[in-house]
Design a protein around this motif. Structure first.
Motif, PDB file in Angstrom:
ATOM      1  N   PHE A   1     -30.803 -48.511 -34.804  1.00  0.00           N
ATOM      2  CA  PHE A   1     -31.100 -46.859 -34.724  1.00  0.00           C
ATOM      3  C   PHE A   1     -32.422 -46.838 -35.352  1.00  0.00           C
ATOM      4  N   VAL A   2     -32.738 -47.572 -36.370  1.00  0.00           N
ATOM      5  CA  VAL A   2     -34.333 -47.320 -37.008  1.00  0.00           C
ATOM      6  C   VAL A   2     -35.171 -47.885 -36.082  1.00  0.00           C
ATOM      7  N   TYR A   3     -34.801 -48.994 -35.142  1.00  0.00           N
ATOM      8  CA  TYR A   3     -35.745 -49.559 -34.463  1.00  0.00           C
ATOM      9  C   TYR A   3     -35.972 -48.721 -33.229  1.00  0.00           C
ATOM     10  N   LEU A   4     -34.765 -47.871 -32.709  1.00  0.00           N
ATOM     11  CA  LEU A   4     -34.768 -46.896 -31.710  1.00  0.00           C
ATOM     12  C   LEU A   4     -35.801 -45.805 -32.370  1.00  0.00           C
ATOM     13  N   PHE A   5     -35.509 -45.360 -33.250  1.00  0.00           N
ATOM     14  CA  PHE A   5     -36.416 -44.062 -33.767  1.00  0.00           C
ATOM     15  C   PHE A   5     -37.982 -44.807 -33.845  1.00  0.00           C
ATOM     16  N   TYR A   6     -38.321 -46.023 -34.273  1.00  0.00           N
ATOM     17  CA  TYR A   6     -39.636 -46.462 -33.967  1.00  0.00           C
ATOM     18  C   TYR A   6     -40.043 -46.462 -32.576  1.00  0.00           C
ATOM     19  N   GLN A   7     -39.461 -46.738 -31.858  1.00  0.00           N
ATOM     20  CA  GLN A   7     -39.600 -46.813 -30.413  1.00  0.00           C
ATOM     21  C   GLN A   7     -40.247 -45.389 -29.873  1.00  0.00           C
TER      22      GLN A   7
ATOM     23  N   ASN B   1     -42.628 -65.958 -28.821  1.00  0.00           N
ATOM     24  CA  ASN B   1     -42.965 -64.520 -28.279  1.00  0.00           C
ATOM     25  C   ASN B   1     -42.113 -63.872 -27.169  1.00  0.00           C
ATOM     26  N   THR B   2     -41.448 -62.753 -27.481  1.00  0.00           N
ATOM     27  CA  THR B   2     -40.782 -62.377 -26.474  1.00  0.00           C
ATOM     28  C   THR B   2     -41.443 -60.955 -25.854  1.00  0.00           C
ATOM     29  N   VAL B   3     -41.188 -60.791 -24.652  1.00  0.00           N
ATOM     30  CA  VAL B   3     -41.633 -59.529 -24.034  1.00  0.00           C
ATOM     31  C   VAL B   3     -40.836 -58.298 -24.216  1.00  0.00           C
ATOM     32  N   LYS B   4     -41.526 -57.093 -24.460  1.00  0.00           N
ATOM     33  CA  LYS B   4     -40.883 -55.978 -24.758  1.00  0.00           C
ATOM     34  C   LYS B   4     -39.668 -55.690 -24.218  1.00  0.00           C
ATOM     35  N   THR B   5     -39.664 -56.097 -23.038  1.00  0.00           N
ATOM     36  CA  THR B   5     -38.569 -55.677 -21.942  1.00  0.00           C
ATOM     37  C   THR B   5     -37.430 -56.167 -22.534  1.00  0.00           C
ATOM     38  N   ASN B   6     -37.360 -57.424 -22.956  1.00  0.00           N
ATOM     39  CA  ASN B   6     -36.313 -58.313 -23.555  1.00  0.00           C
ATOM     40  C   ASN B   6     -36.015 -57.771 -24.983  1.00  0.00           C
ATOM     41  N   GLU B   7     -36.892 -57.108 -25.534  1.00  0.00           N
ATOM     42  CA  GLU B   7     -36.267 -56.663 -27.007  1.00  0.00           C
ATOM     43  C   GLU B   7     -35.566 -55.162 -26.701  1.00  0.00           C
TER      44      GLU B   7
ATOM     45  N   ILE C   1     -31.195 -59.625 -35.418  1.00  0.00           N
ATOM     46  CA  ILE C   1     -32.228 -59.921 -34.873  1.00  0.00           C
ATOM     47  C   ILE C   1     -33.232 -58.749 -34.544  1.00  0.00           C
ATOM     48  N   ILE C   2     -32.687 -57.662 -34.190  1.00  0.00           N
ATOM     49  CA  ILE C   2     -33.399 -56.497 -34.268  1.00  0.00           C
ATOM     50  C   ILE C   2     -33.977 -56.052 -35.538  1.00  0.00           C
ATOM     51  N   PHE C   3     -33.164 -56.335 -36.630  1.00  0.00           N
ATOM     52  CA  PHE C   3     -33.777 -55.793 -37.873  1.00  0.00           C
ATOM     53  C   PHE C   3     -35.043 -56.793 -38.228  1.00  0.00           C
ATOM     54  N   THR C   4     -35.044 -57.905 -37.822  1.00  0.00           N
ATOM     55  CA  THR C   4     -36.380 -59.018 -38.075  1.00  0.00           C
ATOM     56  C   THR C   4     -37.399 -58.555 -37.300  1.00  0.00           C
ATOM     57  N   LYS C   5     -37.325 -57.829 -36.009  1.00  0.00           N
ATOM     58  CA  LYS C   5     -38.334 -57.165 -35.357  1.00  0.00           C
ATOM     59  C   LYS C   5     -38.972 -56.060 -35.838  1.00  0.00           C
ATOM     60  N   ILE C   6     -38.219 -55.186 -36.903  1.00  0.00           N
ATOM     61  CA  ILE C   6     -38.664 -53.987 -37.209  1.00  0.00           C
ATOM     62  C   ILE C   6     -40.139 -54.258 -37.928  1.00  0.00           C
ATOM     63  N   PRO C   7     -40.338 -55.101 -38.719  1.00  0.00           N
ATOM     64  CA  PRO C   7     -41.632 -55.194 -39.367  1.00  0.00           C
ATOM     65  C   PRO C   7     -42.789 -55.702 -38.592  1.00  0.00           C
ATOM     66  N   PHE C   8     -42.579 -55.935 -37.224  1.00  0.00           N
ATOM     67  CA  PHE C   8     -43.449 -56.532 -36.308  1.00  0.00           C
ATOM     68  C   PHE C   8     -43.626 -55.329 -35.119  1.00  0.00           C
ATOM     69  N   ILE C   9     -43.568 -54.076 -35.509  1.00  0.00           N
ATOM     70  CA  ILE C   9     -43.640 -53.190 -34.508  1.00  0.00           C
ATOM     71  C   ILE C   9     -44.880 -53.107 -33.964  1.00  0.00           C
TER      72      ILE C   9
ATOM     73  N   VAL D   1     -45.686 -56.347 -41.216  1.00  0.00           N
ATOM     74  CA  VAL D   1     -45.764 -55.320 -42.225  1.00  0.00           C
ATOM     75  C   VAL D   1     -44.744 -55.368 -43.147  1.00  0.00           C
ATOM     76  N   PRO D   2     -44.483 -55.978 -44.145  1.00  0.00           N
ATOM     77  CA  PRO D   2     -43.283 -56.346 -44.965  1.00  0.00           C
ATOM     78  C   PRO D   2     -42.905 -55.043 -45.757  1.00  0.00           C
ATOM     79  N   GLU D   3     -43.779 -54.187 -45.916  1.00  0.00           N
ATOM     80  CA  GLU D   3     -43.767 -52.873 -46.756  1.00  0.00           C
ATOM     81  C   GLU D   3     -42.511 -52.133 -45.887  1.00  0.00           C
ATOM     82  N   ILE D   4     -42.503 -52.046 -44.628  1.00  0.00           N
ATOM     83  CA  ILE D   4     -41.511 -51.217 -43.846  1.00  0.00           C
ATOM     84  C   ILE D   4     -40.325 -51.884 -44.075  1.00  0.00           C
ATOM     85  N   ILE D   5     -39.996 -53.126 -44.253  1.00  0.00           N
ATOM     86  CA  ILE D   5     -38.553 -53.854 -44.583  1.00  0.00           C
ATOM     87  C   ILE D   5     -38.407 -53.545 -46.310  1.00  0.00           C
TER      88      ILE D   5
END
Length: 267
Positions: A255-261, A70-76, A120-128, A133-137
């Motif tokens: 960029f997708v991860y940034l959009f979700y943030q 488990n990583t803290v949000k700051t690290n991500e 690594i960031i791509f594998t974080k997207i379904p855990f937003i 949530v695999p449907e996102i990927i």
């Protein structure tokens, strides 16, 4: 067996593997993309003439640290910032008029910031939402494939104006526009009938995927051009290597991860 049939079969196997691993469980998803990362690192090292041992260690340790713990949000967020900075550097690299070889420091910057961190960031997207949530990927992959497929089809049937001939002679402006249109259509359909999420959100994601996916493809083409090769590898008949299949995902992910943030920060 004809080249077209071979290409279609290998592509189908690749798509089936990605979809099944993503839908089966979060562990099969993480395992698959961990393996894809390692294969891509080996191919990238060949492209830039870098010995793969240290890069493989960096990729393995980084992937395990950020996905099996488990990583803290700051690290991500720090990872995201690093990836975005290297994305800017990658765009500068793409638009440089001279095809120059990279020094060792630049090779490691691209290895880490262009390849390892984005996966690594791509594998974080379904855990937003802190749950898998695999449907996102699946939806992002469908949009990428829609963009690539229709950019190719529109390009070969209607393409007249070159998009970036110096790097990729076959890409056309018409093909790019066609890819964007069908990616947006795919985003709308996915939002309405699969995800049941706001349509506007997925229209924006589709446009992000189309624009940055195309840039990612061009950037990888620049690396291949400098290396003097057509494909990053030959593991997939008719499709090249793993890096050839992941180039859009790699550049799109931050960029997708940034959009979700931004979405969740604003809401």
């Amino acid at each position: 067996m004809t080249t077209t049939v071979t290409r279609a079969l290998s592509g189908a196997v690749y798509v089936l593997l990605l979809v099944c691993a993503t839908l089966y469980s979060q562990y099969s998803f993480l395992l698959l993309f961990g393996l894809l990362l390692l294969f891509s690192v080996v191919e990238f090292c060949k492209l830039v003439s870098l010995k793969p041992i240290i890069p493989l260690v960096i990729a393995t340790v980084g992937y395990i640290l950020f996905n099996l713990n488990n990583t803290v949000k700051t690290n991500e967020i720090l990872l995201l910032i690093a990836a975005l900075l290297v994305s800017i550097r990658s765009l500068l690299f793409l638009f440089e008029k001279k095809d120059r070889f990279l020094d060792v420091q630049a090779k490691y910057v691209f290895l880490i910031g262009y390849l390892i961190i984005p996966i690594i960031i791509f594998t974080k997207i379904p855990f937003i939402n802190n749950q898998y949530v695999p449907e996102i990927i699946i939806s992002i992959l469908v949009i990428i494939w829609s963009n690539d497929t229709f950019a190719y089809l529109v390009g070969i049937t209607m393409g007249k104006n070159k998009l970036f001939e110096r790097i990729s002679p076959k890409k056309t402006i018409e093909g790019f526009v066609g890819g964007v249109i069908f990616a947006v259509v795919a985003g709308i359909l996915l939002a309405e009938f699969y995800l049941h999420e706001p349509t506007t959100r997925w229209i924006i994601i589709a446009m992000i995927v189309s624009a940055f996916g195309t840039l990612g493809d061009l950037i990888e083409s620049k690396f291949k051009r400098i290396a003097g090769v057509k494909d990053s590898g030959n593991i997939m008949p008719g499709h090249g290597g793993f890096l050839d299949r992941l180039d859009s995902i790699i550049f799109v992910a931050p960029f997708v991860y940034l959009f979700y943030q931004i979405i969740y920060y604003v809401s």
